[in-house]
Design an enzyme around this catalytic site. Sequence first.
Site, short mmCIF file in Angstrom:
data_model
loop_
_atom_site.label_atom_id
_atom_site.label_comp_id
_atom_site.label_asym_id
_atom_site.label_seq_id
_atom_site.Cartn_x
_atom_site.Cartn_y
_atom_site.Cartn_z
N HIS A 13 -3.49 -109.57 -102.64
CA HIS A 13 -4.59 -109.01 -101.83
C HIS A 13 -5.85 -109.84 -102.07
CE1 HIS A 13 -6.69 -105.40 -99.95
NE2 HIS A 13 -7.65 -106.28 -100.19
N HIS A 15 -9.44 -111.82 -100.26
CA HIS A 15 -10.37 -112.16 -99.17
C HIS A 15 -10.90 -113.57 -99.43
CE1 HIS A 15 -10.70 -107.96 -97.75
NE2 HIS A 15 -10.46 -107.69 -99.02
N LYS A 99 -2.49 -105.07 -91.63
CA LYS A 99 -3.41 -104.29 -92.46
C LYS A 99 -4.05 -103.16 -91.68
CE LYS A 99 -6.13 -103.42 -96.00
NZ LYS A 99 -7.08 -104.22 -96.75
N HIS A 136 -5.64 -99.78 -96.51
CA HIS A 136 -6.87 -99.45 -97.24
C HIS A 136 -6.89 -97.92 -97.30
CE1 HIS A 136 -11.11 -100.12 -98.63
NE2 HIS A 136 -11.06 -98.82 -98.44
N HIS A 173 -5.31 -101.81 -103.60
CA HIS A 173 -6.38 -101.59 -104.58
C HIS A 173 -6.56 -100.12 -104.94
CE1 HIS A 173 -8.40 -100.88 -100.81
NE2 HIS A 173 -8.57 -102.16 -100.54
N ASP A 246 -8.19 -108.34 -104.66
CA ASP A 246 -9.25 -107.90 -103.73
C ASP A 246 -10.53 -108.70 -103.97
OD1 ASP A 246 -10.20 -106.51 -101.56
OD2 ASP A 246 -10.83 -104.76 -102.71
O1 DOR Z 1 -14.98 -104.07 -102.03
C1 DOR Z 1 -14.39 -104.41 -101.02
N1 DOR Z 1 -14.65 -105.57 -100.37
N2 DOR Z 1 -13.47 -103.59 -100.54
C2 DOR Z 1 -12.90 -103.79 -99.38
O2 DOR Z 1 -12.13 -102.97 -98.98
C3 DOR Z 1 -13.23 -104.96 -98.55
C4 DOR Z 1 -13.81 -106.05 -99.34
C5 DOR Z 1 -14.48 -107.10 -98.47
O3 DOR Z 1 -13.93 -107.41 -97.41
O4 DOR Z 1 -15.53 -107.59 -98.84
ZN ZN Z 2 -9.64 -105.97 -99.70
#
Ligand code: DOR
Ligand code: ZN
Length: 347
Positions: A13, A15, A99, A136, A173, A246
């Site tokens: 997971h 980003h 997702k 999520h 998460h 995450d």
């Molecule tokens: O803390 C987070 N940041 N939780 C999420 O679900 C998304 C993520 C983000 O995309 O920055």
């Molecule tokens: Zn995330």
Amino acid sequence: MKKIKLIKPDDMHLHLRDAIYLKQTVPDAAKRFARAIIMPNLKPPVTSLSAVMAYKQRILAEVPEGTYFEPLMTLYLTEEMTPEIIREGRASGLVSAAKLYPAGVTTNAESGVKSIERMMPIFREMEACGLLLLVHGETSDPTIDIFDREKIFLEELSKLVAACPNLRIVLEHITTRDAVDFVISHPKNMAATITVHHLLLNRNDLLSGGVKPHYYCLPILKRQVHQQALITAAISGDPRFFLGTDSAPHAISQKECASGCAGIYSAHAAIELYAQVFEAHNALDKLENFASRYGAAFYGLPENKEIITLVKRPWRVPKHMIFGEASLVPLYADQEIGWSLATDLEE
Ligand code: DOR
Ligand code: ZN
């Protein structure tokens, strides 16, 4: 000196964001992980196969030479998603999962799903063709207390599991004992990722002795009993719990302001920090399965061939990291981590 060798882990997971961010996020991840499940909540979100393909190319362009790193791509579910896109994404092998963001629940989730009911044709198609659903797991009902949003969402998720018993789901998460129990009580087709920040921190770290915007993430950090339940699950050796950082970069200006963004950047030190947590709980022998085997097995992927070595040698995380014109405060900024990557020591 104490050393541990691990099959190169997978981050299930992650980003990476886009554009200039990729220049830092991709090398940070690729150093530690052989593969990563890439989140699709860009602006605009990644909702078509052409967008998936283009994003994958932008990521691959930033993988350092000589490093193997495979971005495993995901589709962002909106209410406009069609069963054809799902089927084609799965058949082409381009898409590893889709997702589900309840609409408005987190960063760039505005285009997410308002009604799970309306999405049933999509979930049935995913169930039929074997595409994983990543969730999520928080209700987007703004009247629900932010600390209860994961627990309340589990009721909705139960209904989905009952309607699609063969749908393979990763509850992303997780942050509560309730979510741990939910996964354990749904032994068929259900797994969960656990971040390193939810293992390291609880809501006192966020809120006591001054608000710490760099610890603000979603789902929000919970009570210590929940943190303890996550640690117990992570070190339990249960293959349904595996690594997903995450990691999500946000510039200081977006965090230190009147309405700060949710997200913690951990890709610069993720496996080192997981090692620290596992060591603190006398469970280093459980780290390799959690980080390198269970996620791959749930996704039906082969084990990675490469090995990484972690050395018990402390290093200090920088106070800031520069992302193009932006600067960011990473997890553990200006603090010492006990474990180093052997490749970092050679540099
Ligand atoms: O803390 C987070 N940041 N939780 C999420 O679900 C998304 C993520 C983000 O995309 O920055
Ligand atoms: Zn995330």
